[in-house]
Design an enzyme around this catalytic site. Structure first.
Site, short mmCIF file in Angstrom:
data_model
loop_
_atom_site.label_atom_id
_atom_site.label_comp_id
_atom_site.label_asym_id
_atom_site.label_seq_id
_atom_site.Cartn_x
_atom_site.Cartn_y
_atom_site.Cartn_z
N GLU A 151 56.67 60.55 83.05
CA GLU A 151 55.36 60.49 83.69
C GLU A 151 54.33 60.16 82.61
O GLU A 151 54.33 60.79 81.54
CB GLU A 151 55.01 61.83 84.34
CG GLU A 151 53.65 61.85 85.02
CD GLU A 151 53.36 63.18 85.69
OE1 GLU A 151 52.32 63.28 86.38
OE2 GLU A 151 54.16 64.13 85.53
N GLU A 244 43.63 65.90 89.99
CA GLU A 244 44.41 67.13 90.10
C GLU A 244 43.43 68.29 90.07
O GLU A 244 42.58 68.36 89.20
CB GLU A 244 45.37 67.28 88.92
CG GLU A 244 46.56 66.36 88.94
CD GLU A 244 47.51 66.66 87.79
OE1 GLU A 244 48.73 66.71 88.02
OE2 GLU A 244 47.03 66.84 86.65
#
Length: 262
Positions: A151, A244
Site C-alpha cells: 500500500e 481517513e
C-alpha cells in the site's frame, strides 16, 4: 496523507472535427451524475471513470451514535467533486476512508505506466477536535486484480494523526525510513510499516497541509521502485484518494479532483 482549477476546464478548446474544416469552439460541460447521499458501510455511487465509496470499514470500533455520509456534488469533464460529513465517537483507530476510486487504467504493471497526472483541491471544516488524514491510497499486487502486497499512501494532510510505522520514538511518533525526499515540488518523509494485511509506505509532507495539489503521483511509485522497496513487475490494482477519519466531527469537501493513468 499543483492544482488544475475549474477555470482551466472552462476555457474553450479549438476543435478541427468539422467536415467543412471550420474551427469550432467547445467547452467542458457539467456531466449528469448521481448525487444520491450514501450512508451505508459499503455504499458506493459511480461517476464517469470514478466511483465514490463511503467505506465505513472499521465502524465497529466506534461508539453508538457515530455516522458518516458521502455525496458526489458535480462532475465536469474528468474532474469530479464530492463531500463527506461525519461524526465519529470514541477510540483511536481509523473508522472510515471515504474515497474516490479511479476505475480506468488500473491492473497495469508498474513498468508499463509512464505517468499519473492528478489535481486535487480540498478543504476540511472540523466541528471541534478531529483526528484524520487526507491522502492518495494506491495498492500493488503480484497479479492483475490480485491480493494487495503493498500500500502506497501520499498524505496531503496529517490532522492529529500519524502513519503506520515499524518504529516509534519515546513520545510515540513514527520514525521515518527516509527524510527530505524532493518530489513534485514538495519535501517528504517516508515511513514504512505493516497493517496485518500488507506492507504500507507513507509519504508525508514536511511542511504545511497541501490543500491544492497539482502534479504527477507516479514519481512516488518510481522512488520506491528505484530504492528496491517495490518491484516494477507488480501491478497497480487500486488508485484511490480520500480522507481517513479516526475520531471527531467535520465536513470534508473536494471541490475538484482528477486522476489518470498513462
Amino acid at each position: 496523507m499543483f492544482f488544475l482549477s475549474f477555470v482551466l476546464l472552462l476555457v474553450p478548446l479549438v476543435s478541427s472535427t468539422s467536415r467543412h474544416h471550420t474551427n469550432r469552439m467547445r467547452k467542458a460541460h457539467a456531466r449528469s451524475v448521481d448525487t444520491t447521499v450514501i450512508s451505508g458501510k459499503w455504499d458506493s455511487v459511480p461517476a464517469g471513470q470514478y466511483s465514490l465509496f463511503n467505506d465505513l470499514w472499521n465502524e465497529q470500533n466506534a461508539e453508538w451514535g457515530s455516522w458518516q455520509t458521502s455525496q458526489i456534488t458535480s462532475m465536469s469533464g474528468n474532474t469530479v467533486a464530492w463531500t463527506t460529513t461525519y461524526n465519529w465517537i470514541g477510540g483511536s483507530q481509523v473508522k472510515s476512508f471515504a474515497d474516490i476510486q479511479l476505475n480506468a487504467g488500473i491492473n497495469q504493471q508498474l513498468s508499463a505506466i509512464s505517468s499519473m497526472p492528478t489535481a486535487w483541491q480540498w478543504s476540511l471544516s472540523p466541528n471541534g477536535s478531529v483526528s484524520c488524514d487526507v491522502a492518495y491510497d494506491l495498492f500493488t499486487s503480484y497479479n492483475p486484480g490480485g491480493s494487495a502486497v503493498n500500500e502506497i499512501m501520499i498524505w496531503l494532510a496529517n490532522v492529529n494523526s500519524g502513519p503506520i510505522s515499524y518504529n516509534y520514538n519515546a513520545t510515540g511518533q513514527a520514525i521515518p525510513i527516509a527524510t527530505n525526499i524532493q518530489l513534485e515540488g514538495y519535501t517528504w518523509n517516508l515511513y514504512s510499516g505493516f497493517n496485518s494485511v500488507n506492507k504500507v509506505y507513507s509519504f508525508l509532507p514536511t511542511g504545511d497541509e497541501i490543500e491544492s495539489f497539482n502534479g504527477d503521483i507516479y514519481p512516488f511509485i518510481s522512488y520506491l521502485v528505484d530504492n528496491g522497496s517495490i518491484d516494477s513487475s507488480q501491478y497497480l490494482i487500486t488508485a484511490q484518494a480520500g480522507t481517513e477519519v479516526l475520531s471527531g466531527a467535520g465536513q470534508f469537501d473536494t471541490e475538484a479532483y482528477s486522476l489518470a493513468i498513462n
